[in-house]
Write an enzyme that holds these catalytic residues in place. Structure first.
Site: not given
Length: 173
Positions: A51-54
């Site tokens: 989620h963070r990377a996206r």
């Protein structure tokens, strides 16, 4: 005082979080992310990392597994906040043996008082079989009540199924 509430719900891995992120980005407002998960195991840490990377780096992230009101009330006017997700928030309160009615009342009041627009993501848990144990049935009922309350207050309600948005209330921008 609320600048608008959007409610996104769907099943697990339905694409609801990604849809909510896209909706927030297209608002053109400063982006805030209110994370409620508590990654206790490797699988959850991996999910959080995905989620963070996206999302990338243009979001201000706030972590609040239980008390959301202080974060919501401190958000700047003109911003948008993605609260992901109400389901983890509720399960955190159940694990903490909180008074669920009081916690839900505080959340709803904070959403009403929030100076920023808010997108709340939640799981639809009522379309499966009746759970076999009392705790799971209690959770399903509490999640259903929370979803009903959020949908009633929202200007826009979208159900995401297989990555496809289905507007239940309001109109997409």
């Amino acid at each position: 005082m609320s600048s608008g509430l959007t409610f996104i719900l769907g099943g697990a891995a339905s694409g609801k979080s990604e849809f909510a992120e896209i909706l927030a980005r297209t608002s053109g407002k400063p982006l805030h992310y209110l994370a409620t998960s508590q990654p206790f195991d490797h699988e959850m840490r991996q999910k959080v990392d995905i989620h963070r990377a996206r999302r990338g780096t243009d979001w201000t992230t706030h972590e609040a597994p239980l008390e959301l009101a202080p974060v919501l009330e401190a958000l700047p006017t003109g911003a948008i906040c993605l609260l992901d997700c109400a389901t983890f928030w509720l399960s955190n309160h159940m694990m903490a043996e909180s008074d669920l009615d009081a916690a839900q009342s505080r959340l709803l009041r904070a959403l009403s008082d929030c100076p920023a627009a808010v997108i709340v993501v939640s799981n639809e848990v009522g379309q499966g079989i009746v759970p076999a144990d009392a705790l799971s049935r209690r959770f399903r009922e509490a999640q259903g009540r929370l979803n009903i309350a959020l949908a009633a207050r929202a200007d826009l309600v979208v159900q995401v199924v297989a990555g496809l948005p289905n507007v239940l209330k309001g109109k997409l921008p």
